[in-house]
Scaffold this active site. Structure first.
Site, PDB file in Angstrom:
ATOM      1  CD  GLN A 106     -14.811  97.774  27.607  1.00  4.30           C
ATOM      2  OE1 GLN A 106     -14.343  96.979  27.930  1.00  4.30           O
ATOM      3  NE2 GLN A 106     -15.698  98.840  27.301  1.00  4.30           N
ATOM      4  CG  HIS A 126     -10.006  96.502  30.145  1.00  6.20           C
ATOM      5  ND1 HIS A 126     -10.267  95.981  29.073  1.00  6.20           N
ATOM      6  CD2 HIS A 126     -10.166  96.037  30.972  1.00  6.20           C
ATOM      7  CE1 HIS A 126     -11.651  95.815  29.234  1.00  6.20           C
ATOM      8  NE2 HIS A 126     -11.539  95.382  30.507  1.00  6.20           N
ATOM      9  CB  CYS A 168      10.723  92.674  37.686  1.00  6.16           C
ATOM     10  SG  CYS A 168       9.885  92.530  39.519  1.00  6.16           S
ATOM     11  CB  SER A 212     -18.022  95.761  20.332  1.00  3.02           C
ATOM     12  OG  SER A 212     -16.820  95.222  21.128  1.00  3.02           O
TER      13      SER A 212
HETATM   14  P1  NAD Z   1     -13.785  97.235  20.263  1.00  3.23           P
HETATM   15  O1  NAD Z   1     -11.810  97.581  19.372  1.00  3.23           O
HETATM   16  O2  NAD Z   1     -14.265  96.276  20.818  1.00  3.23           O
HETATM   17  O3  NAD Z   1     -15.048  97.934  19.773  1.00  3.23           O
HETATM   18  C1  NAD Z   1     -14.552  99.336  19.536  1.00  3.23           C
HETATM   19  C2  NAD Z   1     -16.327  99.634  18.929  1.00  3.23           C
HETATM   20  O4  NAD Z   1     -16.373 101.308  19.527  1.00  3.23           O
HETATM   21  C3  NAD Z   1     -17.204  99.077  18.220  1.00  3.23           C
HETATM   22  O5  NAD Z   1     -18.350  99.286  19.493  1.00  3.23           O
HETATM   23  C4  NAD Z   1     -17.736 100.450  17.643  1.00  3.23           C
HETATM   24  O6  NAD Z   1     -18.784 100.527  17.007  1.00  3.23           O
HETATM   25  C5  NAD Z   1     -16.962 101.979  17.606  1.00  3.23           C
HETATM   26  N1  NAD Z   1     -16.540 102.624  18.116  1.00  3.23           N
HETATM   27  C6  NAD Z   1     -15.185 102.948  16.415  1.00  3.23           C
HETATM   28  N2  NAD Z   1     -14.991 104.147  16.439  1.00  3.23           N
HETATM   29  C7  NAD Z   1     -16.460 105.114  17.221  1.00  3.23           C
HETATM   30  C8  NAD Z   1     -16.207 106.016  17.080  1.00  3.23           C
HETATM   31  N3  NAD Z   1     -15.565 107.068  16.883  1.00  3.23           N
HETATM   32  N4  NAD Z   1     -17.467 106.573  18.317  1.00  3.23           N
HETATM   33  C9  NAD Z   1     -18.312 106.053  18.949  1.00  3.23           C
HETATM   34  N5  NAD Z   1     -17.968 104.044  18.455  1.00  3.23           N
HETATM   35  C10 NAD Z   1     -16.970 104.165  17.951  1.00  3.23           C
HETATM   36  O7  NAD Z   1     -12.720  98.001  22.101  1.00  3.23           O
HETATM   37  P2  NAD Z   1     -13.918  97.518  23.948  1.00  3.23           P
HETATM   38  O8  NAD Z   1     -15.143  97.053  23.443  1.00  3.23           O
HETATM   39  O9  NAD Z   1     -13.404  98.446  23.883  1.00  3.23           O
HETATM   40  O10 NAD Z   1     -13.032  97.012  23.932  1.00  3.23           O
HETATM   41  C11 NAD Z   1     -11.870  95.742  23.853  1.00  3.23           C
HETATM   42  C12 NAD Z   1     -10.146  96.092  23.923  1.00  3.23           C
HETATM   43  O11 NAD Z   1      -9.221  96.313  23.510  1.00  3.23           O
HETATM   44  C13 NAD Z   1     -10.397  96.083  25.542  1.00  3.23           C
HETATM   45  O12 NAD Z   1     -10.227  95.547  26.506  1.00  3.23           O
HETATM   46  C14 NAD Z   1      -9.275  97.729  25.671  1.00  3.23           C
HETATM   47  O13 NAD Z   1      -8.669  97.503  26.585  1.00  3.23           O
HETATM   48  C15 NAD Z   1      -8.584  97.436  24.005  1.00  3.23           C
HETATM   49  N6  NAD Z   1      -7.995  98.199  23.455  1.00  3.23           N
HETATM   50  C16 NAD Z   1      -7.886  99.833  23.809  1.00  3.23           C
HETATM   51  C17 NAD Z   1      -7.452 100.753  23.027  1.00  3.23           C
HETATM   52  C18 NAD Z   1      -7.306 101.601  23.395  1.00  3.23           C
HETATM   53  O14 NAD Z   1      -6.630 102.424  24.615  1.00  3.23           O
HETATM   54  N7  NAD Z   1      -7.100 103.115  23.120  1.00  3.23           N
HETATM   55  C19 NAD Z   1      -7.322 100.498  21.468  1.00  3.23           C
HETATM   56  C20 NAD Z   1      -7.886  99.214  21.394  1.00  3.23           C
HETATM   57  C21 NAD Z   1      -8.658  98.419  21.619  1.00  3.23           C
END
Ligand code: NAD
Length: 274
Positions: A106, A126, A168, A212
């Site tokens: 994601q 995503h 674009c 999550s």
């Molecule tokens: P979320 O922010 O909803 O949840 C993050 C999850 O990671 C939580 O369950 C939390 O408990 C867990 N977490 C945090 N730190 C951790 C660690 N060190 N080790 C293990 N688990 C840990 O994110 P999501 O569920 O991935 O999705 C939400 C949306 O956010 C997605 O669509 C994604 O595309 C986008 N997103 C992407 C990034 C990225 O590319 N790095 C960052 C933020 C959000």
């Protein structure tokens, strides 16, 4: 943890795909904030927005350059970040099981590819924060966001020079970030929807890490995999709905993803290499 690692080893002895599903938690230890917690919020004018309000087509329609400013700030954060031990462990898994491994992510940060995972293993469901496409979808093509577009600081607006190139490549209209927004649907050409469902239905093991369980296709990966007989494992620092499913299957590891993925991959790789 040993019981979970044993369940993983038993799972890979069965035929099928070894699927790892990653979320923002896997990149948290690289310094990229998840969408939860105070670092996820973004201020426009006097208002503070939650990412679930801002990462929407509706927000882009009403305030496109404010949404672009948020993405250009986050693109800068992602470019500064380095892959961590969890990302590197998954490269090893792909090397050890090149024909069985699939990495469904994601994350839009590109860190799995930068760590060295083969393109054919990474299914970015995503999108990719370093790319853009036509906001009117005149063609399905996507392009890298031009190097001339700088990373922005918080509250820094998009400059006119940047606006002039965020267009674009086909029709010259406004471009948008190549990401799936919360009020949009998955599809195959942009987000690998059918491919990922087919992989899940052929899984012997699904390891979920740092997510999550708020989005639809990840939920399908786990439920379709489970229905197909796959062992489900959940790695997260917090309880979450995937953990409940994993409890009745391979089990949960409650701890940071980098160390947990390193241990899980080592156990599997040592096992398959005998
Ligand atoms: P979320 O922010 O909803 O949840 C993050 C999850 O990671 C939580 O369950 C939390 O408990 C867990 N977490 C945090 N730190 C951790 C660690 N060190 N080790 C293990 N688990 C840990 O994110 P999501 O569920 O991935 O999705 C939400 C949306 O956010 C997605 O669509 C994604 O595309 C986008 N997103 C992407 C990034 C990225 O590319 N790095 C960052 C933020 C959000």
């Amino acid at each position: 943890m040993e019981a979970v690692l044993a369940a993983c080893r038993a799972a890979v002895d069965r035929p099928g795909r070894v699927v790892v599903l990653t979320g923002a938690g896997v990149s948290a230890e690289s310094g990229i904030p998840t969408f939860r917690g105070k670092d996820g919020y973004w201020t426009v004018g006097a208002r503070e927005y939650h990412p679930q309000e801002l990462a929407t087509h509706a927000a882009f329609e009403t305030m496109p350059w404010e949404v672009w400013a948020w993405y250009l700030y986050r693109r800068g954060v992602c470019r500064q970040a380095e892959p961590n031990a969890g990302h590197r462990a998954l490269v090893e898994l792909g090397t050890a099981m090149p024909d069985r491994f699939a990495l469904v992510t994601q994350n839009v940060d590109g860190l799995h590819r930068r760590a060295g995972n083969a393109d054919r293993h990474v299914l970015a469901i995503h999108g990719d924060i370093s790319q853009m496409r036509c906001a009117d979808e005149c063609v399905p093509d996507r392009w890298p966001i031009p190097e001339a577009v700088p990373a922005l600081g918080k509250r820094e607006p998009v400059s006119d020079a940047a606006k002039a190139v965020l267009v674009c490549g086909k029709c010259g209209g406004m471009a948008r970030p190549h990401v799936l927004w919360f009020d949009e649907s998955y599809d195959e050409p942009r987000y690998h929807f059918e491919t990922v469902r087919a992989i899940a239905q052929d899984a012997c093991l699904v390891v979920v890490a740092g997510t999550s369980a708020q989005t639809n296709l990840p939920w399908q990966v786990v439920t379709l995999g489970k229905r197909a007989g796959a062992t489900i494992v959940d790695i997260n620092i917090e309880d979450n709905p995937f953990g409940e499913i994993a409890e009745g299957s391979g089990g949960v590891i409650r701890g940071p993803a980098a160390a947990a993925l390193t241990a899980t991959v080592k156990s599997i790789v040592d096992h398959v290499r005998g």
